[in-house]
Design a protein around this motif. Structure first.
Motif, PDB file in Angstrom:
ATOM      1  N   PRO A 109      -6.563  12.556 -12.816  1.00 60.99           N
ATOM      2  CA  PRO A 109      -6.083  11.193 -13.069  1.00 60.99           C
ATOM      3  C   PRO A 109      -4.592  11.013 -12.789  1.00 60.99           C
ATOM      4  CG  PRO A 109      -7.562  11.865 -14.829  1.00 60.99           C
ATOM      5  CD  PRO A 109      -7.307  13.079 -13.974  1.00 60.99           C
ATOM      6  N   THR A 110      -3.827  12.086 -12.867  1.00 58.66           N
ATOM      7  CA  THR A 110      -2.389  11.975 -12.607  1.00 58.66           C
ATOM      8  C   THR A 110      -2.125  11.529 -11.166  1.00 58.66           C
ATOM      9  OG1 THR A 110      -1.966  13.704 -14.209  1.00 58.66           O
ATOM     10  CG2 THR A 110      -0.184  13.242 -12.662  1.00 58.66           C
ATOM     11  N   LEU A 111      -2.975  11.964 -10.238  1.00 54.57           N
ATOM     12  CA  LEU A 111      -2.812  11.546  -8.842  1.00 54.57           C
ATOM     13  C   LEU A 111      -2.944  10.020  -8.741  1.00 54.57           C
ATOM     14  CD1 LEU A 111      -2.546  12.355  -5.816  1.00 54.57           C
ATOM     15  CD2 LEU A 111      -5.047  12.414  -5.743  1.00 54.57           C
ATOM     16  N   ALA A 112      -3.955   9.465  -9.436  1.00 55.48           N
ATOM     17  CA  ALA A 112      -4.178   8.017  -9.386  1.00 55.48           C
ATOM     18  C   ALA A 112      -3.039   7.264 -10.079  1.00 55.48           C
ATOM     19  CB  ALA A 112      -5.517   7.681 -10.045  1.00 55.48           C
ATOM     20  N   VAL A 113      -2.606   7.766 -11.242  1.00 49.36           N
ATOM     21  CA  VAL A 113      -1.537   7.086 -11.996  1.00 49.36           C
ATOM     22  C   VAL A 113      -0.237   7.102 -11.184  1.00 49.36           C
ATOM     23  CG1 VAL A 113      -0.062   7.236 -14.050  1.00 49.36           C
ATOM     24  CG2 VAL A 113      -2.543   7.520 -14.268  1.00 49.36           C
ATOM     25  N   THR A 114       0.118   8.257 -10.630  1.00 51.38           N
ATOM     26  CA  THR A 114       1.362   8.361  -9.869  1.00 51.38           C
ATOM     27  C   THR A 114       1.320   7.471  -8.637  1.00 51.38           C
ATOM     28  OG1 THR A 114       1.545  10.641 -10.614  1.00 51.38           O
ATOM     29  CG2 THR A 114       2.970  10.003  -8.797  1.00 51.38           C
ATOM     30  N   THR A 115       0.179   7.447  -7.956  1.00 54.14           N
ATOM     31  CA  THR A 115       0.072   6.613  -6.748  1.00 54.14           C
ATOM     32  C   THR A 115       0.239   5.140  -7.110  1.00 54.14           C
ATOM     33  OG1 THR A 115      -1.467   8.251  -5.850  1.00 54.14           O
ATOM     34  CG2 THR A 115      -1.337   6.153  -4.690  1.00 54.14           C
ATOM     35  N   LEU A 116      -0.409   4.707  -8.186  1.00 55.75           N
ATOM     36  CA  LEU A 116      -0.283   3.302  -8.600  1.00 55.75           C
ATOM     37  C   LEU A 116       1.169   2.980  -8.986  1.00 55.75           C
ATOM     38  CD1 LEU A 116      -1.569   0.558  -9.291  1.00 55.75           C
ATOM     39  CD2 LEU A 116      -1.912   1.413 -11.616  1.00 55.75           C
ATOM     40  N   GLN A 117       1.790   3.860  -9.763  1.00 55.17           N
ATOM     41  CA  GLN A 117       3.180   3.596 -10.194  1.00 55.17           C
ATOM     42  C   GLN A 117       4.105   3.481  -8.984  1.00 55.17           C
ATOM     43  OE1 GLN A 117       3.499   2.687 -13.107  1.00 55.17           O
ATOM     44  NE2 GLN A 117       1.582   3.495 -13.861  1.00 55.17           N
ATOM     45  N   LYS A 118       3.914   4.364  -8.017  1.00 60.38           N
ATOM     46  CA  LYS A 118       4.760   4.332  -6.816  1.00 60.38           C
ATOM     47  C   LYS A 118       4.506   3.061  -6.011  1.00 60.38           C
ATOM     48  CE  LYS A 118       5.907   9.078  -5.864  1.00 60.38           C
ATOM     49  NZ  LYS A 118       6.242   9.892  -4.728  1.00 60.38           N
TER      50      LYS A 118
ATOM     51  N   GLN B  85      -8.151   4.719  -0.849  1.00 63.22           N
ATOM     52  CA  GLN B  85      -8.759   5.748  -0.010  1.00 63.22           C
ATOM     53  C   GLN B  85      -8.279   7.083  -0.560  1.00 63.22           C
ATOM     54  OE1 GLN B  85      -7.004   4.161   3.672  1.00 63.22           O
ATOM     55  NE2 GLN B  85      -9.078   4.110   4.489  1.00 63.22           N
ATOM     56  N   TYR B  86      -9.022   8.139  -0.292  1.00 62.41           N
ATOM     57  CA  TYR B  86      -8.589   9.428  -0.804  1.00 62.41           C
ATOM     58  C   TYR B  86      -9.047  10.549   0.111  1.00 62.41           C
ATOM     59  CZ  TYR B  86     -13.347  10.426  -2.159  1.00 62.41           C
ATOM     60  OH  TYR B  86     -14.692  10.671  -2.115  1.00 62.41           O
ATOM     61  N   LEU B  87      -8.343  11.636   0.016  1.00 60.77           N
ATOM     62  CA  LEU B  87      -8.739  12.883   0.656  1.00 60.77           C
ATOM     63  C   LEU B  87      -8.671  13.901  -0.453  1.00 60.77           C
ATOM     64  CD1 LEU B  87      -6.953  13.465   4.079  1.00 60.77           C
ATOM     65  CD2 LEU B  87      -9.374  13.821   3.535  1.00 60.77           C
ATOM     66  N   GLY B  88      -9.808  14.238  -1.015  1.00 56.84           N
ATOM     67  CA  GLY B  88      -9.731  15.152  -2.141  1.00 56.84           C
ATOM     68  C   GLY B  88     -11.036  15.294  -2.885  1.00 56.84           C
ATOM     69  N   CYS B  89     -10.912  15.676  -4.146  1.00 57.24           N
ATOM     70  CA  CYS B  89     -12.068  16.091  -4.941  1.00 57.24           C
ATOM     71  C   CYS B  89     -12.746  14.902  -5.630  1.00 57.24           C
ATOM     72  CB  CYS B  89     -11.588  17.085  -5.993  1.00 57.24           C
ATOM     73  SG  CYS B  89     -10.673  16.279  -7.312  1.00 57.24           S
ATOM     74  N   PRO B  90     -13.942  15.118  -6.191  1.00 56.37           N
ATOM     75  CA  PRO B  90     -14.612  14.035  -6.929  1.00 56.37           C
ATOM     76  C   PRO B  90     -13.802  13.538  -8.123  1.00 56.37           C
ATOM     77  CG  PRO B  90     -16.132  15.835  -6.476  1.00 56.37           C
ATOM     78  CD  PRO B  90     -14.771  16.323  -6.088  1.00 56.37           C
ATOM     79  N   GLY B  91     -12.961  14.402  -8.671  1.00 55.49           N
ATOM     80  CA  GLY B  91     -12.097  13.971  -9.784  1.00 55.49           C
ATOM     81  C   GLY B  91     -11.091  12.934  -9.305  1.00 55.49           C
ATOM     82  N   ALA B  92     -10.562  13.139  -8.106  1.00 54.64           N
ATOM     83  CA  ALA B  92      -9.628  12.177  -7.512  1.00 54.64           C
ATOM     84  C   ALA B  92     -10.366  10.883  -7.191  1.00 54.64           C
ATOM     85  CB  ALA B  92      -9.005  12.764  -6.244  1.00 54.64           C
ATOM     86  N   ALA B  93     -11.551  11.015  -6.621  1.00 57.27           N
ATOM     87  CA  ALA B  93     -12.331   9.839  -6.233  1.00 57.27           C
ATOM     88  C   ALA B  93     -12.656   8.980  -7.447  1.00 57.27           C
ATOM     89  CB  ALA B  93     -13.623  10.279  -5.546  1.00 57.27           C
ATOM     90  N   SER B  94     -13.163   9.602  -8.504  1.00 56.61           N
ATOM     91  CA  SER B  94     -13.555   8.811  -9.673  1.00 56.61           C
ATOM     92  C   SER B  94     -12.327   8.257 -10.385  1.00 56.61           C
ATOM     93  CB  SER B  94     -14.431   9.628 -10.622  1.00 56.61           C
ATOM     94  OG  SER B  94     -13.805  10.828 -10.954  1.00 56.61           O
TER      95      SER B  94
ATOM     96  N   ASN C  11       0.866  -1.182   0.000  1.00 60.01           N
ATOM     97  CA  ASN C  11       0.000   0.000   0.000  1.00 60.01           C
ATOM     98  C   ASN C  11       0.896   1.222   0.000  1.00 60.01           C
ATOM     99  OD1 ASN C  11       0.406   1.055   2.799  1.00 60.01           O
ATOM    100  ND2 ASN C  11      -0.493  -0.913   3.339  1.00 60.01           N
ATOM    101  N   LEU C  12       0.390   2.276  -0.604  1.00 59.50           N
ATOM    102  CA  LEU C  12       1.208   3.482  -0.697  1.00 59.50           C
ATOM    103  C   LEU C  12       0.315   4.711  -0.811  1.00 59.50           C
ATOM    104  CD1 LEU C  12       4.483   4.239  -2.090  1.00 59.50           C
ATOM    105  CD2 LEU C  12       2.644   5.498  -3.220  1.00 59.50           C
ATOM    106  N   ALA C  13       0.669   5.758  -0.055  1.00 60.68           N
ATOM    107  CA  ALA C  13      -0.062   7.026  -0.123  1.00 60.68           C
ATOM    108  C   ALA C  13       0.800   8.058  -0.831  1.00 60.68           C
ATOM    109  CB  ALA C  13      -0.414   7.507   1.280  1.00 60.68           C
ATOM    110  N   HIS C  14       0.128   8.891  -1.632  1.00 62.28           N
ATOM    111  CA  HIS C  14       0.844   9.932  -2.361  1.00 62.28           C
ATOM    112  C   HIS C  14      -0.013  11.200  -2.367  1.00 62.28           C
ATOM    113  CE1 HIS C  14       2.969  12.027  -5.535  1.00 62.28           C
ATOM    114  NE2 HIS C  14       1.858  12.069  -6.246  1.00 62.28           N
ATOM    115  N   THR C  15       0.640  12.340  -2.125  1.00 54.84           N
ATOM    116  CA  THR C  15      -0.059  13.627  -2.182  1.00 54.84           C
ATOM    117  C   THR C  15       0.380  14.380  -3.426  1.00 54.84           C
ATOM    118  OG1 THR C  15      -0.165  13.721   0.221  1.00 54.84           O
ATOM    119  CG2 THR C  15      -0.505  15.792  -0.952  1.00 54.84           C
ATOM    120  N   GLY C  16      -0.586  14.795  -4.231  1.00 54.54           N
ATOM    121  CA  GLY C  16      -0.273  15.513  -5.466  1.00 54.54           C
ATOM    122  C   GLY C  16      -0.010  16.985  -5.200  1.00 54.54           C
ATOM    123  N   PRO C  17       0.432  17.717  -6.227  1.00 53.20           N
ATOM    124  CA  PRO C  17       0.737  19.148  -6.069  1.00 53.20           C
ATOM    125  C   PRO C  17      -0.482  19.966  -5.655  1.00 53.20           C
ATOM    126  CG  PRO C  17       1.179  18.386  -8.321  1.00 53.20           C
ATOM    127  CD  PRO C  17       0.713  17.199  -7.552  1.00 53.20           C
ATOM    128  N   CYS C  18      -1.696  19.458  -5.921  1.00 48.45           N
ATOM    129  CA  CYS C  18      -2.915  20.185  -5.550  1.00 48.45           C
ATOM    130  C   CYS C  18      -3.245  20.010  -4.070  1.00 48.45           C
ATOM    131  CB  CYS C  18      -4.086  19.701  -6.388  1.00 48.45           C
ATOM    132  SG  CYS C  18      -4.447  17.953  -6.104  1.00 48.45           S
TER     133      CYS C  18
END
Ligand code: FES
Length: 128
Positions: free
Chosen positions: A107-116, A58-67, A29-36
């Motif tokens: 979507p970059t938040l999701a892609v970066t988190t998965l890659q990490k 899990q997320y803390l953020g906007c509906p764009g991050a959630a979806s 499991n890995l958590a990542h915080t984006g520039p936003c």
């Protein structure tokens, strides 16, 4: 949300919280915080032959991050880690049927988190 330009598909994923949650004793499991400032945490269950058997987030953020989290955890299931590494923002946007202009970076938040998460898993596998 409709007035903000979100598609029906995105609204449904957000409402149904698709794949939102935790995997007990995940392989990584890995958590990542984006520039936003939004944060995503991805949990993966990975088989011995490197296939993603389950994915939640899990997320803390906007509906764009959630979806985007719902989409990427849906897309990554049953993929090998090599295939999973190739998932990109376009795959998510295609799965979602688009996002409002101001949310195109989500979507970059999701892609970066998965890659990490994949990198962390591989690193850990290399060093027993
Ligand atoms: Fe940051 Fe959506 S505004 S991920």
């Amino acid at each position: 949300m409709k007035n903000a330009g979100y598609s029906e598909n995105v609204i449904e994923l957000y409402r149904d919280k698709v794949n939102v949650g935790v995997i007990e004793n995940p392989d990584v499991n890995l958590a990542h915080t984006g520039p936003c400032g939004d944060t995503m945490k991805i949990y993966l269950r990975i088989s011995d032959d490197d296939v993603v058997e389950d994915a939640k987030f899990q997320y803390l953020g906007c509906p764009g991050a959630a979806s985007s989290g719902s989409a990427i955890t849906r897309i990554v299931k049953h993929k090998t880690l090599e295939e999973a590494k190739k998932i990109n923002e376009q795959d998510i946007l295609q799965d979602l049927g688009g996002l409002p202009e101001s949310k195109l970076h989500c979507p970059t938040l999701a892609v970066t988190t998965l890659q990490k998460a994949i990198a962390k898993y591989k690193e850990r596998k290399r060093t027993p």
